[in-house]
Design an enzyme around this catalytic site. Structure first.
Site, mmCIF file in Angstrom:
data_model
loop_
_atom_site.group_PDB
_atom_site.id
_atom_site.type_symbol
_atom_site.label_atom_id
_atom_site.label_comp_id
_atom_site.label_asym_id
_atom_site.label_seq_id
_atom_site.Cartn_x
_atom_site.Cartn_y
_atom_site.Cartn_z
ATOM 1 N N LYS A 136 0.782 -1.075 -0.072
ATOM 2 C CA LYS A 136 0.139 -0.123 0.068
ATOM 3 C C LYS A 136 0.728 1.255 -0.139
ATOM 4 O O LYS A 136 0.759 2.231 -0.905
ATOM 5 C CB LYS A 136 -0.891 -0.030 1.115
ATOM 6 C CG LYS A 136 -2.003 1.161 1.561
ATOM 7 C CD LYS A 136 -2.830 1.214 2.557
ATOM 8 C CE LYS A 136 -1.735 1.856 3.700
ATOM 9 N NZ LYS A 136 -2.703 1.781 4.759
ATOM 10 N N ASP A 154 -6.452 1.187 0.880
ATOM 11 C CA ASP A 154 -6.585 1.426 2.320
ATOM 12 C C ASP A 154 -7.761 1.132 2.822
ATOM 13 O O ASP A 154 -8.751 0.340 2.033
ATOM 14 C CB ASP A 154 -6.291 3.036 2.891
ATOM 15 C CG ASP A 154 -7.114 3.906 2.306
ATOM 16 O OD1 ASP A 154 -8.512 3.503 1.667
ATOM 17 O OD2 ASP A 154 -7.219 5.009 2.931
#
Length: 265
Positions: A136, A154
């Site tokens: 991420k 997220d």
């Protein structure tokens, strides 16, 4: 209502139909959130990497309050590598979990110095081997510091694409690949920002502002939150909360002043 019709048809939606709906969602988000951007202040790949590590379990606003002094004190990877642990911990303490984050920052600095001449690499395969940087974070860095398209999954992104039933995946990497297949690669970075903006300002986890959402007609989860405009408008957040109401065809006067000044979570 539109949402009820959609929810009954999504279960039989074809792959092509899902792709077309996804891209319509993408177009509406582009119009709804023209201000979407990375909300972590930075001026270099290293600063963005550090800020992203600090953002774990912390708001971007708080990180941005901490980083000016931090960046001035530690301008290079070598500075983090040789940092005094106690001093660094004290500087980042307001972001929470400061001991673990200090450990990550020092190790990140050491790895960058040892393996990359002190520079943040611009490839996913290299980034994910660095301390404190998972996939991420790597996609955040690639998309915003290097201009390499990437999808940032997220909590907001994962929650919204599941609400929209664009994927049934729950693993972030699988979500990334599933959503990436629905959109042109060039759109991935900005799509991530827009989805995250929508999750923070409109489509909240516990009570989404369904009745003041520009995606109401495209969302199979319409009705999860209040559908009455007066109730939904009170849930909008951020400096453009009244613009968001207008975009959804809702009277902006229904948006309370405190919503406009509220920090987007």
């Amino acid at each position: 209502m539109a949402g009820v019709t959609i929810s009954s048809s999504v279960s039989t939606e074809t792959d092509l139909g899902r792709t077309r709906r996804a891209r319509r969602i993408g177009r509406v988000l582009t119009e709804t959130h023209p201000d979407a951007h990375c909300e972590l202040d930075h001026s270099s790949p290293l600063e963005l990497a550090v800020a992203t590590i600090l953002s774990a379990q912390c708001t971007d606003k708080k990180v941005n309050e901490v980083t000016p002094k931090l960046f001035a004190r530690y301008p290079t990877a070598a500075d983090y590598a040789g940092a005094d642990r106690t001093e660094l911990e004290e500087l980042i303490r307001p972001t929470g979990f400061y001991r673990n984050k200090t450990d990550s920052l020092i190790k990140l600095g050491q790895a960058l110095v040892d393996r990359h001449d002190g520079r943040v690499p611009g490839k996913l395969a290299d980034l994910v081997t660095l301390p404190g940087i998972g996939r991420k974070t790597a996609n955040v860095i690639l998309g915003n510091a290097f201009g390499v398209p990437g999808i940032t999954v997220d909590t907001h992104f994962g929650r919204l694409v599941q609400r929209w039933r664009l994927t049934a995946e729950t693993d972030p990497v699988k979500i990334e690949h599933a959503i990436g297949a629905l959109f042109p690669k060039r759109d991935w970075t900005m799509l991530s920002h827009r989805v995250i903006f929508h999750g923070r300002r409109v489509c909240h986890a516990r009570k989404p502002a369904c009745g003041a959402c520009t995606l109401a007609k495209l969302c199979p989860s319409y009705g999860t939150g209040p559908t009455e405009p007066a109730a939904a408008a009170k849930l909008l957040k951020g400096p453009r909360a009244r613009d968001l109401a207008v975009a959804a065809g809702v009277d902006p006067e229904l948006v309370p002043v405190q919503a406009v000044v509220a920090e987007a979570p």
